[in-house]
Scaffold this motif. Structure first.
Motif, PDB file in Angstrom:
ATOM      1  N   SER A  37      -4.361 -25.860   4.376  1.00 22.16           N
ATOM      2  CA  SER A  37      -4.474 -26.881   3.416  1.00 22.16           C
ATOM      3  C   SER A  37      -3.758 -28.152   3.446  1.00 22.16           C
ATOM      4  CB  SER A  37      -4.300 -26.190   1.982  1.00 22.16           C
ATOM      5  OG  SER A  37      -2.835 -25.906   1.988  1.00 22.16           O
ATOM      6  N   GLU A  38      -4.040 -29.060   2.836  1.00 26.03           N
ATOM      7  CA  GLU A  38      -3.347 -30.722   3.010  1.00 26.03           C
ATOM      8  C   GLU A  38      -2.023 -30.587   2.577  1.00 26.03           C
ATOM      9  OE1 GLU A  38      -7.041 -33.811   2.913  1.00 26.03           O
ATOM     10  OE2 GLU A  38      -5.869 -33.474   1.029  1.00 26.03           O
ATOM     11  N   VAL A  39      -1.325 -31.369   3.242  1.00 26.28           N
ATOM     12  CA  VAL A  39       0.162 -31.345   2.876  1.00 26.28           C
ATOM     13  C   VAL A  39       0.436 -32.927   2.811  1.00 26.28           C
ATOM     14  CG1 VAL A  39       2.647 -31.182   3.721  1.00 26.28           C
ATOM     15  CG2 VAL A  39       0.770 -29.527   4.521  1.00 26.28           C
ATOM     16  N   ILE A  99      11.668 -39.259   3.884  1.00 28.36           N
ATOM     17  CA  ILE A  99       9.903 -38.867   3.931  1.00 28.36           C
ATOM     18  C   ILE A  99      10.014 -37.384   3.814  1.00 28.36           C
ATOM     19  CG2 ILE A  99       8.359 -39.144   5.644  1.00 28.36           C
ATOM     20  CD1 ILE A  99       9.575 -41.564   6.845  1.00 28.36           C
ATOM     21  N   ARG A 100       9.404 -37.011   2.868  1.00 30.10           N
ATOM     22  CA  ARG A 100       9.107 -35.579   2.825  1.00 30.10           C
ATOM     23  C   ARG A 100       7.871 -34.776   2.658  1.00 30.10           C
ATOM     24  NH1 ARG A 100      13.157 -32.555   4.404  1.00 30.10           N
ATOM     25  NH2 ARG A 100      15.163 -33.725   4.043  1.00 30.10           N
ATOM     26  N   MET A 101       7.737 -34.005   2.885  1.00 33.78           N
ATOM     27  CA  MET A 101       6.404 -33.146   2.866  1.00 33.78           C
ATOM     28  C   MET A 101       6.020 -32.708   1.487  1.00 33.78           C
ATOM     29  SD  MET A 101       5.869 -33.506   6.095  1.00 33.78           S
ATOM     30  CE  MET A 101       7.171 -34.903   6.485  1.00 33.78           C
ATOM     31  N   SER A 125       4.770 -24.866   2.809  1.00 37.79           N
ATOM     32  CA  SER A 125       4.168 -23.725   2.545  1.00 37.79           C
ATOM     33  C   SER A 125       2.773 -23.467   3.197  1.00 37.79           C
ATOM     34  CB  SER A 125       3.850 -23.604   0.893  1.00 37.79           C
ATOM     35  OG  SER A 125       2.949 -24.567   0.583  1.00 37.79           O
ATOM     36  N   SER A 126       1.968 -24.632   3.268  1.00 44.45           N
ATOM     37  CA  SER A 126       0.542 -24.263   3.908  1.00 44.45           C
ATOM     38  C   SER A 126       0.716 -23.918   5.390  1.00 44.45           C
ATOM     39  CB  SER A 126      -0.065 -25.464   3.631  1.00 44.45           C
ATOM     40  OG  SER A 126       0.372 -26.683   4.340  1.00 44.45           O
ATOM     41  N   GLY A 127       1.918 -24.504   6.045  1.00 46.51           N
ATOM     42  CA  GLY A 127       1.979 -23.824   7.369  1.00 46.51           C
ATOM     43  C   GLY A 127       2.421 -22.639   7.558  1.00 46.51           C
ATOM     44  N   ALA A 128       3.137 -22.199   6.546  1.00 49.75           N
ATOM     45  CA  ALA A 128       3.656 -20.774   6.634  1.00 49.75           C
ATOM     46  C   ALA A 128       2.587 -19.903   6.214  1.00 49.75           C
ATOM     47  CB  ALA A 128       4.778 -20.659   5.403  1.00 49.75           C
TER      48      ALA A 128
END
Length: 306
Positions: free
Chosen positions: A259-261, A142-144, A199-202
């Motif tokens: 943004s959406e992940v 299960i990956r982001m 990346s969006s979290g970063a």
């Protein structure tokens, strides 16, 4: 060594008699005897002491019987796995996902899966490194982000966003920020933007840290961020799938989010028929559907969540 001869040897050793082994194997006593002599000749040793009351294994025969017994047990287990059904799913399943999603969302739900399949053995590997599914480093991932490896069956589960959360206790003490500029006096809990993460979290963390925050707590995974928030340390950057599980989380600055992940479930094509993989996949999909319903209800209750 000839597999047929080993099978016959095992039956004779188990029965202690050529006649009884012949009955089990549907062979004549003479045919069984010929196969045992041929096996002894090929090994250059005597496997049985023969006497009036039956057969007794020699020391060499005991060694061979131990080996064939192990083979029979493994074959029986393999045959059972081949015949298993959804009502009797068992065996080991290697699952990999990120530390945050695995520890905060997946593990708390596994009791339901084990209630359904009590003989399932899950080896859960939580890490940011993407394991190689075709090389069988794991059975299911299960990956982001969408996997780019070939020969994988993949299913998009949902989209998540990183948002700001705090506890009512913290906000009562430190105040509720109304704008980004109000974050300055608060303590921000997040991952370092250079830490391996989506990346969006970063990007969101980097943007917030640029607001001249007076105090910060950096943790290298979201589980640590969650613990900090739940213990009233500050305002944390957390994935939105946690809001329904932790009712003490209050969203801060509802207009601010990443943004959406995309979240994907994937497994090798060769495991398409695996009952264990199917059981795990179906369980995750059921839980994701429940999460989606919960999020939809939250959006109806609070239009700002949309």
């Amino acid at each position: 060594m000839d597999w047929d001869k080993l099978r016959i040897f095992h039956a004779v050793a188990d029965a202690g008699s050529l006649t009884h082994a012949g009955d089990v194997l549907h062979l004549s006593q003479s045919a069984v005897s010929r196969q045992i002599r041929a096996l002894e000749d090929s090994l250059g040793t005597t496997l049985f002491h023969r006497h009036a009351r039956g057969l007794i294994l020699t020391e060499q025969g005991e060694l061979l019987f131990e080996a064939t017994s192990s083979m029979v047990r493994k074959l029986d287990t393999t045959a059972a796995r081949i015949r298993d059904s959804e009502e009797n799913v068992f065996g080991e399943l290697k699952v990999t996902t990120t530390t945050g999603f695995g520890s905060m969302w997946l593990v708390p739900r596994l009791a339901k899966l084990y209630d359904r399949y009590p003989d399932l053995k899950i080896d859960l590997m939580l890490e940011e490194r993407v394991l190689d599914l075709p090389m069988r480093e794991a059975d299911v991932a299960i990956r982001m982000k969408e996997p780019n490896q070939q020969d994988l069956i993949r299913r998009r589960l949902l989209n998540i966003r990183m948002r700001l959360y705090a506890t009512p206790e913290y906000l009562a003490k430190a105040g509720v920020p109304e704008t980004l500029d109000d974050l300055g006096p608060h303590r921000l809990i997040c991952q370092n933007p250079q830490t391996p993460q989506v990346s969006s979290g970063a990007v969101l963390s980097q943007m917030l840290l640029a607001r001249n925050i007076s105090s910060t707590l950096m943790v290298n995974n979201y589980f640590g961020v969650l613990q900090g928030v739940l213990n009233h340390v500050g305002i944390g950057v957390l994935p939105d799938y946690l809001s329904g599980d932790f009712l003490n989380l209050t969203r801060v600055l509802p207009d601010i989010q990443s943004s959406e992940v995309p979240v994907f479930l994937a497994f090798p094509e060769e495991l398409r028929a695996s009952r264990r993989v199917a059981a795990f996949r179906d369980f995750v999909l059921e839980e994701i559907q429940s999460l989606r319903r919960q999020q939809s209800e939250e959006q109806v209750a609070d239009p700002s969540e949309g």
